[in-house]
Design a protein around this motif. Structure first.
Motif, mmCIF file in Angstrom:
data_model
loop_
_atom_site.group_PDB
_atom_site.id
_atom_site.type_symbol
_atom_site.label_atom_id
_atom_site.label_comp_id
_atom_site.label_asym_id
_atom_site.label_seq_id
_atom_site.Cartn_x
_atom_site.Cartn_y
_atom_site.Cartn_z
ATOM 1 N N UNK A 77 -5.867 55.971 27.989
ATOM 2 C CA UNK A 77 -7.249 55.847 28.513
ATOM 3 C C UNK A 77 -7.909 54.548 28.057
ATOM 4 N N UNK A 78 -8.962 54.249 28.708
ATOM 5 C CA UNK A 78 -9.609 52.974 28.421
ATOM 6 C C UNK A 78 -11.065 53.222 28.041
ATOM 7 N N UNK A 87 -14.299 52.809 25.393
ATOM 8 C CA UNK A 87 -14.855 51.650 24.712
ATOM 9 C C UNK A 87 -15.977 52.026 23.770
ATOM 10 N N UNK A 144 -12.452 60.053 28.699
ATOM 11 C CA UNK A 144 -13.741 60.315 29.336
ATOM 12 C C UNK A 144 -13.993 61.817 29.440
ATOM 13 N N UNK A 190 -16.985 64.148 27.848
ATOM 14 C CA UNK A 190 -17.854 65.039 28.623
ATOM 15 C C UNK A 190 -17.962 66.411 27.967
ATOM 16 N N UNK A 241 -25.288 58.615 38.217
ATOM 17 C CA UNK A 241 -24.484 57.397 38.235
ATOM 18 C C UNK A 241 -24.001 57.055 36.830
ATOM 19 N N UNK A 268 -20.834 58.585 35.653
ATOM 20 C CA UNK A 268 -19.587 58.070 36.197
ATOM 21 C C UNK A 268 -18.923 57.068 35.276
ATOM 22 N N UNK A 269 -19.738 56.178 34.718
ATOM 23 C CA UNK A 269 -19.122 55.044 34.034
ATOM 24 C C UNK A 269 -19.441 54.923 32.552
ATOM 25 N N UNK A 278 -16.985 54.164 29.703
ATOM 26 C CA UNK A 278 -16.229 52.918 29.709
ATOM 27 C C UNK A 278 -17.048 51.731 29.217
ATOM 28 N N UNK A 279 -18.265 52.008 28.799
ATOM 29 C CA UNK A 279 -19.137 50.935 28.313
ATOM 30 C C UNK A 279 -19.009 50.855 26.788
#
Lengths: 145, 145
Positions: A1-2, A4, A11, A15, A101, A104-105, A108-109
């Motif tokens: 996984x990626x 950060x 991810x 969650x 939104x 969703x991301x 990864x931040x």
DNA sequence: TGAAAAAGTTGGGCACACCCCAAAAATGGG
DNA sequence: CCCATTTTTGGGGTGTGCCCAACTTTTTCA
């Protein structure tokens, strides 16, 4: 996984963890399975992996709860969500859209980016879906015991 | 995978595609393998999967190039990257930092969100790492031939 | 021009994340 | 104390992404 965020959690695990933190107290396998629409056995297995990281403790048949470290980490996850959601509202998103939104991301931040965005917004105390706390300075650098 | 760009491409495939688009023309297996630090055979296999989507064509032993559809899609990917990078510069990121950070999470941002952020910034013509084009209105709805 | 080098592909295999099902075990209310 | 519910175990499957060894094709250059 990626991922950060300084930890190597996927991810999906993030969650699960966030849900446990937001629900608070003792969480049941069924709660998670219901929330995420997966089989309870999937939860049991994933929770076992999370327990190994020390972020939560799982007493079989009796529920799941976060450790002190897990609570601290979860506070960061919630803050991250709220900072990014708030950021999105600056671009014409409604609160609910921003919240969706961001989900969703957000995993990864990088933590560095979250800190920077937080600072640039003046360390806001109020996000779009709740209060923002700013106590995550010592994440992932805590003694084990 | 949990991609949010209207196609079901994984983040890694999107990276490959973006690299091919940015390099332009005919790209070799070795170029991709070198860029991403993976075995050439990994590239061959992943490219075969991408070719099935119609976004690129692969003539064995002779290189890879994007189809018209792939070019249109890649333009969107590049635009997405540049819009998000530009957004980050509003929060104190240097151009390079913004670029690196955007790479982390861009694959997980919905097209809708990119459009909204783009609009909120006034459809900028210049991003942090190149021009921004605004011609992606008909993405993923093109006849096959 | 033809063999060696370089580039690329194939086939097999591994790891990880995530998921489900069936069966067994534990819990708890009646 | 029994039965319905909850949870766990064991086994299995999928998708992505990766590597290695062996093989084929292309290119280079003496």
């Amino acid at each position: 996984m990626e991922i950060s965020d300084g930890r190597e959690l996927s991810a999906q695990k993030v969650r699960y963890l966030k849900f446990i933190a937001e629900k608070g107290g003792r969480v049941r396998t069924t709660d998670l399975a219901g929330e995420f629409g997966v089989d309870p056995s999937t939860i049991t297995k994933t929770i076992a992996e999370l327990a190994k990281t020390g972020l939560l403790s799982h007493e079989p048949y009796h529920g799941i709860c976060l450790t002190a470290e897990g609570q601290r980490y979860a506070r960061y996850l919630v803050k991250r969500h709220r900072i990014l959601s708030l950021m999105l509202t600056h671009y014409g998103f409604s609160h609910e859209q921003a919240c969706e939104e961001a989900k969703r991301f957000e995993s990864y931040v990088s933590k560095d980016a979250v800190d920077r965005i937080c600072a640039a917004m003046g360390h806001p105390g109020q996000g779009v879906c709740g209060e923002i706390t700013h106590d995550d300075g010592c994440l992932a650098r805590e003694p084990a015991g």
